[in-house]
Design a protein around this motif. Structure first.
Motif, short mmCIF file in Angstrom:
data_model
loop_
_atom_site.label_atom_id
_atom_site.label_comp_id
_atom_site.label_asym_id
_atom_site.label_seq_id
_atom_site.Cartn_x
_atom_site.Cartn_y
_atom_site.Cartn_z
N THR A 19 5.17 13.45 -7.44
CA THR A 19 4.14 13.48 -6.40
C THR A 19 4.36 12.35 -5.40
OG1 THR A 19 2.54 14.46 -7.94
CG2 THR A 19 1.66 13.40 -5.96
N ASN A 20 4.50 11.14 -5.90
CA ASN A 20 4.65 9.97 -5.03
C ASN A 20 5.95 10.02 -4.23
OD1 ASN A 20 2.21 8.89 -5.97
ND2 ASN A 20 3.22 7.86 -7.66
N TYR A 21 7.04 10.41 -4.89
CA TYR A 21 8.33 10.50 -4.20
C TYR A 21 8.25 11.55 -3.09
CZ TYR A 21 13.29 11.24 -3.34
OH TYR A 21 14.52 11.36 -2.75
N THR A 22 7.66 12.69 -3.39
CA THR A 22 7.54 13.76 -2.40
C THR A 22 6.68 13.32 -1.21
OG1 THR A 22 7.80 15.43 -4.12
CG2 THR A 22 6.83 16.16 -2.04
N PRO A 78 -7.37 -0.92 11.61
CA PRO A 78 -8.18 0.15 11.03
C PRO A 78 -7.77 1.55 11.51
CG PRO A 78 -9.58 -1.62 11.86
CD PRO A 78 -8.18 -1.91 12.29
N GLU A 79 -7.38 1.66 12.78
CA GLU A 79 -7.01 2.97 13.31
C GLU A 79 -5.75 3.49 12.63
OE1 GLU A 79 -5.33 4.87 17.44
OE2 GLU A 79 -6.73 3.21 17.60
N VAL A 80 -4.72 2.65 12.57
CA VAL A 80 -3.46 3.06 11.94
C VAL A 80 -3.69 3.33 10.46
CG1 VAL A 80 -1.14 2.29 11.31
CG2 VAL A 80 -1.98 1.95 13.63
N SER A 81 -4.42 2.45 9.79
CA SER A 81 -4.69 2.63 8.37
C SER A 81 -5.43 3.95 8.12
CB SER A 81 -5.54 1.46 7.88
OG SER A 81 -5.89 1.64 6.54
N GLY A 82 -6.41 4.25 8.94
CA GLY A 82 -7.15 5.50 8.80
C GLY A 82 -6.28 6.73 9.00
N GLN A 83 -5.42 6.68 10.00
CA GLN A 83 -4.53 7.81 10.27
C GLN A 83 -3.55 8.02 9.11
OE1 GLN A 83 -2.75 6.85 14.04
NE2 GLN A 83 -4.49 7.60 15.21
N ILE A 84 -3.00 6.93 8.61
CA ILE A 84 -2.05 7.04 7.50
C ILE A 84 -2.75 7.59 6.26
CG2 ILE A 84 -0.67 5.68 5.88
CD1 ILE A 84 0.20 3.97 8.29
N LYS A 85 -3.94 7.09 5.96
CA LYS A 85 -4.67 7.58 4.79
C LYS A 85 -4.99 9.06 4.92
CE LYS A 85 -6.72 3.19 3.48
NZ LYS A 85 -7.94 2.40 3.41
N GLN A 86 -5.36 9.49 6.12
CA GLN A 86 -5.67 10.90 6.34
C GLN A 86 -4.42 11.76 6.12
OE1 GLN A 86 -7.23 11.66 10.26
NE2 GLN A 86 -7.75 13.75 9.79
N LEU A 87 -3.28 11.30 6.60
CA LEU A 87 -2.04 12.04 6.40
C LEU A 87 -1.64 12.09 4.94
CD1 LEU A 87 -0.05 10.80 9.49
CD2 LEU A 87 -0.81 13.12 9.05
N PHE A 88 -1.72 10.96 4.25
CA PHE A 88 -1.38 10.94 2.83
C PHE A 88 -2.30 11.86 2.05
CE2 PHE A 88 0.59 6.46 3.06
CZ PHE A 88 1.86 6.98 3.13
N SER A 89 -3.56 11.88 2.39
CA SER A 89 -4.51 12.74 1.71
C SER A 89 -4.12 14.21 1.86
CB SER A 89 -5.91 12.48 2.26
OG SER A 89 -6.84 13.30 1.62
N ILE A 91 -1.08 15.42 2.61
CA ILE A 91 0.18 15.67 1.91
C ILE A 91 -0.07 15.74 0.42
CG2 ILE A 91 2.47 14.75 1.40
CD1 ILE A 91 2.42 13.45 4.23
N ARG A 92 -0.91 14.82 -0.10
CA ARG A 92 -1.21 14.79 -1.54
C ARG A 92 -1.85 16.11 -1.98
NH1 ARG A 92 -1.91 10.24 -4.43
NH2 ARG A 92 -2.56 9.04 -2.61
N LYS A 93 -2.80 16.63 -1.21
CA LYS A 93 -3.45 17.90 -1.56
C LYS A 93 -2.43 19.03 -1.60
CE LYS A 93 -8.02 16.80 0.26
NZ LYS A 93 -8.92 16.95 1.38
N ASP A 94 -1.53 19.06 -0.62
CA ASP A 94 -0.52 20.10 -0.56
C ASP A 94 0.42 20.02 -1.76
OD1 ASP A 94 0.78 22.31 0.76
OD2 ASP A 94 2.37 20.91 1.35
N VAL A 95 0.90 18.82 -2.07
CA VAL A 95 1.82 18.63 -3.19
C VAL A 95 1.12 18.97 -4.50
CG1 VAL A 95 3.11 16.89 -4.50
CG2 VAL A 95 3.28 16.94 -2.01
N SER A 96 -0.10 18.48 -4.68
CA SER A 96 -0.84 18.73 -5.92
C SER A 96 -1.11 20.22 -6.12
CB SER A 96 -2.16 17.97 -5.93
OG SER A 96 -1.93 16.59 -5.94
#
Length: 176
Positions: A19-22, A78-89, A91-96
């Motif tokens: 999951t993390n690697y993907t 905060p803006e960059v952090s929020g965008q990255i977290k949203q993207l990871f979320s 991607i994580r849902k898709d992979v899971s």
């Protein structure tokens, strides 16, 4: 950094590793991350201009430039952090969801002894972050992404080893 809490099972480590690697691999090529990087670059250029103005001693003593620089600094984190977290979320849902589509097949897939080698690769490195074999938070993934994008040699080496290892994995269930 070592895992805290009950020890993870081999299967949990294998699932977390994939999951993390993907997630990190996909995020390296996401156009949105490039857009974020462009925004960071523009903001940095804006800070440079603000610093130059502040140092030039313009009539207002550089107060406007200093205020602009502080505004940029306060917004970019905060803006960059929020965008990255949203993207990871996302991607994580898709992979899971793809991994859990066929749970019985996934169990036999992750039982493959080839995963032991991938786990061993990860466990020989320490980045003062939770390991890839743990369930990583968005912040942890972002830290790994920043390290990877900054050219960290050790993480690059681990990622290279994992890339070679991944080539030896059997095809995931449902991907024949």
């Amino acid at each position: 950094m070592t895992h805290q809490g009950p020890p993870l099972t081999r299967e949990e480590k294998a699932v977390n590793l994939m999951t993390n690697y993907t997630i990190l691999f996909v995020s390296m090529f996401e156009e949105v991350f490039s857009t974020i990087a462009v925004g960071m670059t523009e903001a940095t250029a804006g800070m440079g201009a603000a610093i130059a103005e502040a140092m030039s001693g313009e009539s207002d003593g550089g107060t406007a430039a200093k205020k602009q620089m502080e505004k940029i600094k306060s917004q970019i984190g905060p803006e960059v952090s929020g965008q990255i977290k949203q993207l990871f979320s996302g991607i994580r849902k898709d992979v899971s969801s793809k991994m859990s589509e066929s749970i019985p097949e996934s169990k036999s897939y992750f039982a493959n002894p080839t995963f032991d080698h991938g786990i061993a690769i990860v466990e020989k490195y320490d980045f003062a972050l939770p390991r890839f074999t743990e369930k990583l938070s968005d912040d942890d993934l972002a830290s790994y992404l920043v390290l990877l994008k900054s050219g960290d040699e050790t993480l690059g080496k681990m990622f290279g080893e994992l890339g070679s290892w991944q080539q030896s994995l059997p095809k995931p269930p449902g991907r024949d």
